[in-house]
Design a protein around this motif. Structure first.
Motif, PDB file in Angstrom:
ATOM      1  N   PRO A   1       5.471  23.251  -5.784  1.00  0.00           N
ATOM      2  CA  PRO A   1       4.968  24.361  -4.966  1.00  0.00           C
ATOM      3  C   PRO A   1       3.477  24.563  -5.181  1.00  0.00           C
ATOM      4  CG  PRO A   1       6.919  25.006  -6.215  1.00  0.00           C
ATOM      5  CD  PRO A   1       6.482  23.678  -6.757  1.00  0.00           C
ATOM      6  N   PRO A   2       2.772  25.050  -4.162  1.00  0.00           N
ATOM      7  CA  PRO A   2       1.349  25.353  -4.350  1.00  0.00           C
ATOM      8  C   PRO A   2       1.169  26.518  -5.318  1.00  0.00           C
ATOM      9  CG  PRO A   2       2.115  26.106  -2.197  1.00  0.00           C
ATOM     10  CD  PRO A   2       3.238  25.328  -2.796  1.00  0.00           C
TER      11      PRO A   2
ATOM     12  N   LEU B   1      13.541  26.804  -4.520  1.00  0.00           N
ATOM     13  CA  LEU B   1      13.581  26.018  -3.303  1.00  0.00           C
ATOM     14  C   LEU B   1      13.734  26.908  -2.073  1.00  0.00           C
ATOM     15  CD1 LEU B   1      16.090  23.150  -4.293  1.00  0.00           C
ATOM     16  CD2 LEU B   1      13.599  23.100  -4.404  1.00  0.00           C
ATOM     17  N   GLY B   2      13.346  26.363  -0.919  1.00  0.00           N
ATOM     18  CA  GLY B   2      13.630  27.049   0.344  1.00  0.00           C
ATOM     19  C   GLY B   2      12.392  27.465   1.089  1.00  0.00           C
ATOM     20  N   LEU B   3      12.141  26.825   2.257  1.00  0.00           N
ATOM     21  CA  LEU B   3      10.940  27.076   3.045  1.00  0.00           C
ATOM     22  C   LEU B   3      11.184  27.904   4.293  1.00  0.00           C
ATOM     23  CD1 LEU B   3       9.303  23.531   2.783  1.00  0.00           C
ATOM     24  CD2 LEU B   3       8.830  25.571   1.414  1.00  0.00           C
ATOM     25  N   GLU B   4      12.427  28.295   4.554  1.00  0.00           N
ATOM     26  CA  GLU B   4      12.696  29.143   5.720  1.00  0.00           C
ATOM     27  C   GLU B   4      13.952  29.962   5.461  1.00  0.00           C
ATOM     28  OE1 GLU B   4      13.294  26.637   9.145  1.00  0.00           O
ATOM     29  OE2 GLU B   4      14.775  25.378   8.124  1.00  0.00           O
TER      30      GLU B   4
ATOM     31  N   GLY C   1      14.507  47.358   7.832  1.00  0.00           N
ATOM     32  CA  GLY C   1      15.609  47.264   8.789  1.00  0.00           C
ATOM     33  C   GLY C   1      15.410  46.204   9.861  1.00  0.00           C
ATOM     34  N   ASP C   2      14.171  45.739  10.031  1.00  0.00           N
ATOM     35  CA  ASP C   2      13.919  44.688  11.026  1.00  0.00           C
ATOM     36  C   ASP C   2      14.595  43.387  10.597  1.00  0.00           C
ATOM     37  OD1 ASP C   2      12.383  46.399  12.498  1.00  0.00           O
ATOM     38  OD2 ASP C   2      10.452  45.504  11.950  1.00  0.00           O
ATOM     39  N   ARG C   3      15.163  42.686  11.564  1.00  0.00           N
ATOM     40  CA  ARG C   3      15.744  41.370  11.302  1.00  0.00           C
ATOM     41  C   ARG C   3      14.705  40.317  11.648  1.00  0.00           C
ATOM     42  NH1 ARG C   3      21.516  41.250  14.213  1.00  0.00           N
ATOM     43  NH2 ARG C   3      20.133  41.574  16.008  1.00  0.00           N
ATOM     44  N   VAL C   4      14.343  39.518  10.651  1.00  0.00           N
ATOM     45  CA  VAL C   4      13.258  38.551  10.837  1.00  0.00           C
ATOM     46  C   VAL C   4      13.685  37.173  10.346  1.00  0.00           C
ATOM     47  CG1 VAL C   4      11.411  40.268  10.675  1.00  0.00           C
ATOM     48  CG2 VAL C   4      12.237  39.128   8.593  1.00  0.00           C
ATOM     49  N   THR C   5      12.987  36.186  10.860  1.00  0.00           N
ATOM     50  CA  THR C   5      13.046  34.837  10.323  1.00  0.00           C
ATOM     51  C   THR C   5      11.664  34.508   9.799  1.00  0.00           C
ATOM     52  OG1 THR C   5      13.660  32.544  10.779  1.00  0.00           O
ATOM     53  CG2 THR C   5      12.564  33.742  12.566  1.00  0.00           C
ATOM     54  N   ALA C   6      11.595  33.821   8.668  1.00  0.00           N
ATOM     55  CA  ALA C   6      10.315  33.700   7.974  1.00  0.00           C
ATOM     56  C   ALA C   6      10.066  32.273   7.510  1.00  0.00           C
ATOM     57  CB  ALA C   6      10.287  34.636   6.765  1.00  0.00           C
ATOM     58  N   LEU C   7       8.822  31.849   7.644  1.00  0.00           N
ATOM     59  CA  LEU C   7       8.349  30.621   7.024  1.00  0.00           C
ATOM     60  C   LEU C   7       7.953  30.987   5.599  1.00  0.00           C
ATOM     61  CD1 LEU C   7       7.580  27.594   7.571  1.00  0.00           C
ATOM     62  CD2 LEU C   7       5.250  28.421   7.864  1.00  0.00           C
ATOM     63  N   CYS C   8       8.749  30.556   4.645  1.00  0.00           N
ATOM     64  CA  CYS C   8       8.537  30.937   3.251  1.00  0.00           C
ATOM     65  C   CYS C   8       7.603  29.945   2.563  1.00  0.00           C
ATOM     66  CB  CYS C   8       9.866  30.966   2.498  1.00  0.00           C
ATOM     67  SG  CYS C   8      11.179  31.925   3.288  1.00  0.00           S
TER      68      CYS C   8
ATOM     69  N   SER D   1      -0.880  16.686   9.302  1.00  0.00           N
ATOM     70  CA  SER D   1      -1.081  17.854   8.452  1.00  0.00           C
ATOM     71  C   SER D   1       0.177  18.152   7.656  1.00  0.00           C
ATOM     72  CB  SER D   1      -1.442  19.085   9.301  1.00  0.00           C
ATOM     73  OG  SER D   1      -0.310  19.547  10.023  1.00  0.00           O
ATOM     74  N   THR D   2       0.002  18.970   6.639  1.00  0.00           N
ATOM     75  CA  THR D   2       1.122  19.572   5.927  1.00  0.00           C
ATOM     76  C   THR D   2       1.090  21.073   6.201  1.00  0.00           C
ATOM     77  OG1 THR D   2      -0.241  19.806   3.945  1.00  0.00           O
ATOM     78  CG2 THR D   2       1.143  17.846   4.089  1.00  0.00           C
ATOM     79  N   MET D   3       2.245  21.708   6.115  1.00  0.00           N
ATOM     80  CA  MET D   3       2.333  23.125   6.441  1.00  0.00           C
ATOM     81  C   MET D   3       2.237  24.018   5.204  1.00  0.00           C
ATOM     82  SD  MET D   3       2.528  25.422   8.758  1.00  0.00           S
ATOM     83  CE  MET D   3       2.798  24.302  10.139  1.00  0.00           C
ATOM     84  N   ARG D   4       2.910  23.661   4.138  1.00  0.00           N
ATOM     85  CA  ARG D   4       3.058  24.571   3.006  1.00  0.00           C
ATOM     86  C   ARG D   4       1.737  25.024   2.386  1.00  0.00           C
ATOM     87  NH1 ARG D   4       7.289  23.508  -2.009  1.00  0.00           N
ATOM     88  NH2 ARG D   4       7.708  25.689  -2.490  1.00  0.00           N
TER      89      ARG D   4
END
Length: 334
Positions: free
Chosen positions: A60-61, A68-71, A89-96, A269-272
């Motif tokens: 990890p950076p 582990l786990g990026l999303e 309370g908001d339901r979200v999806t996240a790039l971790c 490119s890389t994302m993390r």
């Protein structure tokens, strides 16, 4: 208000190695920083970088969670002092940046998106890693236009399916490689022309199908063994976009003359390691350009199999087998 426990379940890596090194453990629940939200995770996507991190080859950076786990997808249960645009309370999806294989994860708010209307947690957890990656590489770096042609390698992977769907949605013609008759048939259902890389030379197929013109963009995750043929398959002013090196990054005896004569661009490119600001800009683009298409039912992630959190080892074994078509997901809340 939801009571936040002091400790939580998570998947621990006993030591670098195979899937058998994954085990369920307990650790302290993270607390969100000023710019972060804390998400009670309901589902987490499984991705190739998780495999590499488990093996000890993708650390990890600095400052990122070691878990582990990026999303991940779930419900916000706490917000940092500087967070705007989201609420408890908001339901979200996240790039971790890490930490998705756990009951709770802290994520910069800029890296979160609402669940598309009609999606459940499993579907929402499939989105961030693939959609952020494809948008940043295929459309930002690769500049794929509606009238252009695309070659996608790994057409039945999560990345491959997403690239095909997004490119087809804007009108691009797509070719995609896959390694079996079953996988090629699936690629065809997405509206792409399938190429069986085990029995066909993809560069020759592209040349024949385009009357030697070539494609405008190649999205590649294989690496070194494909590089020479990728350059051959590109049209003038084509772009080779590299997003992974599953079979190596070092190319021996490569003739770069086609790069000059055809005015090609090699990028990737890389994302993390990107900043939260960079990831936030991608999130805004996705919400504007792609989320309406998801909510309209134009396309959706393809879920191959869902595993309980405590079967993360089995999920990793399936991913490494490459027998799957689509996404592998961990049901964290189940």
């Amino acid at each position: 208000m939801t009571q936040i426990p002091a400790t939580m379940r998570f998947i621990d890596v006993a030591r670098p190695g195979g899937p058998e090194e994954l085990r369920l453990g307990q650790t302290a629940t993270p607390r969100p920083k000023a710019d972060e939200v804390l998400i009670r995770v309901q589902a987490a996507g499984v991705n190739r970088p998780d495999i590499q991190q488990r093996k000890g080859a993708y650390p990890p950076p600095p400052g990122a969670s070691l878990i582990l786990g990026l999303e991940a997808a779930g419900e916000i249960v706490a917000c940092g002092a500087d967070v705007t645009g989201f609420a408890i309370g908001d339901r979200v999806t996240a790039l971790c940046n890490g930490g998705g294989y756990a009951a709770y994860v802290a994520v910069p708010a800029t890296q979160c998106l609402p669940w598309p209307q009609g999606f459940d947690a499993i579907q929402a957890a499939c989105l961030p890693e693939n959609y952020f990656t494809v948008w940043a590489n295929l459309f930002d770096l690769g500049r794929l236009g509606p009238e252009e042609m695309l070659l996608v390698h790994g057409g039945t992977s999560g990345i491959g399916i997403t690239a095909i769907q997004m490119a087809r949605a804007q009108g691009s013609k797509v070719f995609a490689t896959a390694g079996s008759a079953e996988k090629c048939a699936f690629v065809e259902t997405l509206g792409a022309t399938a190429i069986n890389y085990r029995t066909e030379d993809f560069a020759a197929v592209i040349a024949a199908a385009t009357e030697t013109r070539g494609v405008d963009v190649v999205l590649d995750m294989v690496g070194a063994p494909y590089t020479e043929r990728n350059l051959r398959a590109l049209a003038r002013q084509g772009r080779l976009v590299q997003i992974a090196f599953m079979q190596g990054s070092v190319v021996q005896n490569l003739d770069l003359l086609p790069v000059m004569t055809k005015r090609l661009t090699i990028t990737g490119s890389t994302m993390r390691p990107r900043s939260s600001a960079d990831k936030g800009a991608i999130a805004k683009a996705l919400r504007t350009c792609i989320w309406p298409l998801l909510e309209a039912g134009r396309f959706a992630p393809v879920v191959n199999r869902v595993f309980p959190l405590d079967q993360a080892a089995a999920a990793h074994a399936l991913m490494e087998s490459s027998a799957h078509i689509g996404k592998i997901v961990l049901d964290v809340a189940g």
